[in-house]
Scaffold this motif. Structure first.
Motif, PDB file in Angstrom:
ATOM      1  N   LEU A  93       0.951   0.732   2.847  1.00 51.35           N
ATOM      2  CA  LEU A  93       1.029  -0.674   3.217  1.00 51.35           C
ATOM      3  C   LEU A  93       0.558  -0.869   4.649  1.00 51.35           C
ATOM      4  CD1 LEU A  93       2.073  -3.567   2.526  1.00 51.35           C
ATOM      5  CD2 LEU A  93       4.250  -2.875   3.585  1.00 51.35           C
ATOM      6  N   LEU A  94      -0.417  -1.771   4.834  1.00 55.77           N
ATOM      7  CA  LEU A  94      -0.916  -2.075   6.175  1.00 55.77           C
ATOM      8  C   LEU A  94      -0.399  -3.413   6.691  1.00 55.77           C
ATOM      9  CD1 LEU A  94      -4.651  -0.940   5.965  1.00 55.77           C
ATOM     10  CD2 LEU A  94      -2.691   0.328   6.877  1.00 55.77           C
ATOM     11  N   ALA A  95      -0.231  -4.387   5.786  1.00 57.72           N
ATOM     12  CA  ALA A  95       0.240  -5.713   6.182  1.00 57.72           C
ATOM     13  C   ALA A  95       0.832  -6.400   4.955  1.00 57.72           C
ATOM     14  CB  ALA A  95      -0.903  -6.546   6.777  1.00 57.72           C
ATOM     15  N   HIS A  96       1.667  -7.413   5.205  1.00 58.52           N
ATOM     16  CA  HIS A  96       2.327  -8.091   4.081  1.00 58.52           C
ATOM     17  C   HIS A  96       2.698  -9.510   4.480  1.00 58.52           C
ATOM     18  CE1 HIS A  96       6.385  -7.613   5.966  1.00 58.52           C
ATOM     19  NE2 HIS A  96       5.786  -6.569   6.528  1.00 58.52           N
ATOM     20  N   GLN A 105       4.325   2.024   4.927  1.00 57.90           N
ATOM     21  CA  GLN A 105       5.069   2.817   3.956  1.00 57.90           C
ATOM     22  C   GLN A 105       4.240   3.005   2.698  1.00 57.90           C
ATOM     23  OE1 GLN A 105       8.312   0.345   1.933  1.00 57.90           O
ATOM     24  NE2 GLN A 105       8.035  -0.800   3.833  1.00 57.90           N
ATOM     25  N   SER A 106       4.536   4.040   1.951  1.00 58.37           N
ATOM     26  CA  SER A 106       3.772   4.334   0.742  1.00 58.37           C
ATOM     27  C   SER A 106       4.203   3.429  -0.413  1.00 58.37           C
ATOM     28  CB  SER A 106       3.960   5.797   0.341  1.00 58.37           C
ATOM     29  OG  SER A 106       3.264   6.062  -0.868  1.00 58.37           O
ATOM     30  N   LEU A 107       3.226   2.851  -1.101  1.00 59.56           N
ATOM     31  CA  LEU A 107       3.482   2.009  -2.272  1.00 59.56           C
ATOM     32  C   LEU A 107       2.875   2.617  -3.533  1.00 59.56           C
ATOM     33  CD1 LEU A 107       2.828  -1.559  -0.803  1.00 59.56           C
ATOM     34  CD2 LEU A 107       5.000  -0.327  -0.978  1.00 59.56           C
ATOM     35  N   THR A 108       2.561   3.901  -3.477  1.00 58.42           N
ATOM     36  CA  THR A 108       1.840   4.526  -4.595  1.00 58.42           C
ATOM     37  C   THR A 108       2.626   4.519  -5.901  1.00 58.42           C
ATOM     38  OG1 THR A 108       2.669   6.695  -3.887  1.00 58.42           O
ATOM     39  CG2 THR A 108       0.466   6.051  -3.130  1.00 58.42           C
ATOM     40  N   LEU A 152       8.295 -15.705  -4.209  1.00 57.24           N
ATOM     41  CA  LEU A 152       6.912 -15.624  -4.661  1.00 57.24           C
ATOM     42  C   LEU A 152       6.100 -16.763  -4.075  1.00 57.24           C
ATOM     43  CD1 LEU A 152       7.276 -14.759  -8.471  1.00 57.24           C
ATOM     44  CD2 LEU A 152       6.711 -13.206  -6.602  1.00 57.24           C
ATOM     45  N   PRO A 153       4.802 -16.524  -3.827  1.00 55.86           N
ATOM     46  CA  PRO A 153       4.070 -15.275  -3.989  1.00 55.86           C
ATOM     47  C   PRO A 153       4.361 -14.269  -2.874  1.00 55.86           C
ATOM     48  CG  PRO A 153       2.630 -16.929  -3.030  1.00 55.86           C
ATOM     49  CD  PRO A 153       3.927 -17.628  -3.357  1.00 55.86           C
ATOM     50  N   VAL A 154       4.122 -13.009  -3.188  1.00 51.60           N
ATOM     51  CA  VAL A 154       4.186 -11.907  -2.230  1.00 51.60           C
ATOM     52  C   VAL A 154       2.806 -11.264  -2.201  1.00 51.60           C
ATOM     53  CG1 VAL A 154       5.237  -9.690  -1.659  1.00 51.60           C
ATOM     54  CG2 VAL A 154       6.598 -11.447  -2.806  1.00 51.60           C
ATOM     55  N   THR A 155       2.281 -10.994  -1.018  1.00 53.60           N
ATOM     56  CA  THR A 155       0.959 -10.388  -0.904  1.00 53.60           C
ATOM     57  C   THR A 155       1.029  -9.176   0.016  1.00 53.60           C
ATOM     58  OG1 THR A 155      -0.051 -12.569  -1.175  1.00 53.60           O
ATOM     59  CG2 THR A 155      -1.474 -10.800  -0.411  1.00 53.60           C
ATOM     60  N   LEU A 156       0.401  -8.095  -0.421  1.00 53.86           N
ATOM     61  CA  LEU A 156       0.427  -6.823   0.292  1.00 53.86           C
ATOM     62  C   LEU A 156      -1.000  -6.326   0.505  1.00 53.86           C
ATOM     63  CD1 LEU A 156       2.962  -5.191  -2.192  1.00 53.86           C
ATOM     64  CD2 LEU A 156       3.576  -6.308  -0.035  1.00 53.86           C
ATOM     65  N   LEU A 157      -1.328  -5.944   1.707  1.00 53.57           N
ATOM     66  CA  LEU A 157      -2.612  -5.320   1.999  1.00 53.57           C
ATOM     67  C   LEU A 157      -2.377  -3.813   2.062  1.00 53.57           C
ATOM     68  CD1 LEU A 157      -5.610  -5.705   2.657  1.00 53.57           C
ATOM     69  CD2 LEU A 157      -4.980  -5.944   5.069  1.00 53.57           C
ATOM     70  N   GLU A 217       5.357   9.278   2.403  1.00 57.01           N
ATOM     71  CA  GLU A 217       5.937   8.391   3.409  1.00 57.01           C
ATOM     72  C   GLU A 217       5.576   8.851   4.821  1.00 57.01           C
ATOM     73  OE1 GLU A 217       7.014   5.625   2.960  1.00 57.01           O
ATOM     74  OE2 GLU A 217       7.947   5.483   0.982  1.00 57.01           O
ATOM     75  N   THR A 218       5.591  10.144   5.034  1.00 59.07           N
ATOM     76  CA  THR A 218       5.240  10.680   6.355  1.00 59.07           C
ATOM     77  C   THR A 218       3.784  10.385   6.694  1.00 59.07           C
ATOM     78  OG1 THR A 218       6.868  12.452   6.133  1.00 59.07           O
ATOM     79  CG2 THR A 218       5.110  12.776   7.756  1.00 59.07           C
ATOM     80  N   ALA A 219       2.908  10.566   5.696  1.00 57.25           N
ATOM     81  CA  ALA A 219       1.481  10.310   5.911  1.00 57.25           C
ATOM     82  C   ALA A 219       1.227   8.841   6.225  1.00 57.25           C
ATOM     83  CB  ALA A 219       0.683  10.749   4.689  1.00 57.25           C
ATOM     84  N   CYS A 220       1.942   7.956   5.516  1.00 57.53           N
ATOM     85  CA  CYS A 220       1.747   6.525   5.749  1.00 57.53           C
ATOM     86  C   CYS A 220       2.316   6.101   7.098  1.00 57.53           C
ATOM     87  CB  CYS A 220       2.384   5.717   4.620  1.00 57.53           C
ATOM     88  SG  CYS A 220       1.496   5.827   3.043  1.00 57.53           S
TER      89      CYS A 220
END
Length: 223
Positions: free
Chosen positions: A195-198, A77-80, A183-188, A46-49
């Motif tokens: 996560l960069l954009a949503h 935020q991290s989505l890993t 829905l739909p949900v889209t995540l870049l 989370e810190t890195a993101c």
């Protein structure tokens, strides 16, 4: 970019997204007590993101037209740890896609705007998919694989891999993060799972505007 385009998308998209949101909300409420193991990422991730706020903000000039509803992550935020099943039925997390920029899309066969945009997502994957980029379309229908698989075959979807989460846990996890309204949900997502954009709602992914956004994300990865 005019503020009006970002806050007031075309009426048709608003209407479709509203219907999809109601339907998805009903399903989410039904399964909210049945998580599939999706949990938040660790503090280090989370810190890195969060440190990538500048990269997310830098995408803003590339957001417009057919993908104007995309919002830069604030903060990233991290989505890993997001979990779903791969084409072979085995469980994956977004961490398994490390090194690739991803356009993650959650869809269902009962969601009309989802069904409408699937051919465009397939076209985007066919044109731009590589060892550096993938469209990860995750079906969240309840039950078995038969219905979503039949839909993909009937509509001629060929480039997209068949990712699945019949627990709807991935949707519920995104809902708790404030990223999923319907829905739909889209995540870049970047190559580190950040996560960069949503966006919520459909978009025309087989468009110059979509390709411009993906290229901008890939360029940020090179930087």
């Amino acid at each position: 970019m005019p503020m009006m385009n970002r806050k007031f998308p075309a009426f048709g998209l608003v209407a479709l997204s509203a219907v999809a949101g109601i339907l998805a909300g009903v399903i989410a409420l039904y399964v909210i007590e049945r998580p599939n193991g999706n949990t938040g990422a660790g503090t280090a991730d989370e810190t890195a993101c969060a440190a990538k706020s500048g990269l997310a903000a830098a995408l803003d000039p590339a957001i417009g037209g057919e993908v104007a509803a995309m919002l830069p992550a604030d903060p990233p935020q991290s989505l890993t740890t997001l979990r779903f099943n791969g084409p072979d039925g085995k469980q994956l997390t977004l961490a398994d896609f490390s090194g690739k920029t991803l356009l993650v899309n959650l869809w269902a066969t009962w969601c009309v705007p989802c069904r409408t945009e699937m051919p465009a997502l397939d076209a985007l994957e066919r044109e731009m998919g590589s060892d550096r980029f993938e469209v990860v379309a995750v079906n969240v229908d309840r039950g078995g694989d038969e219905k979503p698989q039949a839909f993909l075959e009937e509509t001629g979807i060929q480039a997209l891999a068949h990712y699945r989460d019949n627990t709807v846990g991935v949707f519920n996890e995104l809902k708790t993060r404030g990223l999923a309204l319907g829905l739909p949900v889209t995540l870049l997502v970047d190559e580190d799972g950040c996560l960069l954009a949503h966006m919520n709602g459909p978009a025309e992914w087989a468009s110059d505007d979509a390709r411009k956004l993906i290229r901008a994300a890939l360029s940020s990865a090179e930087g």
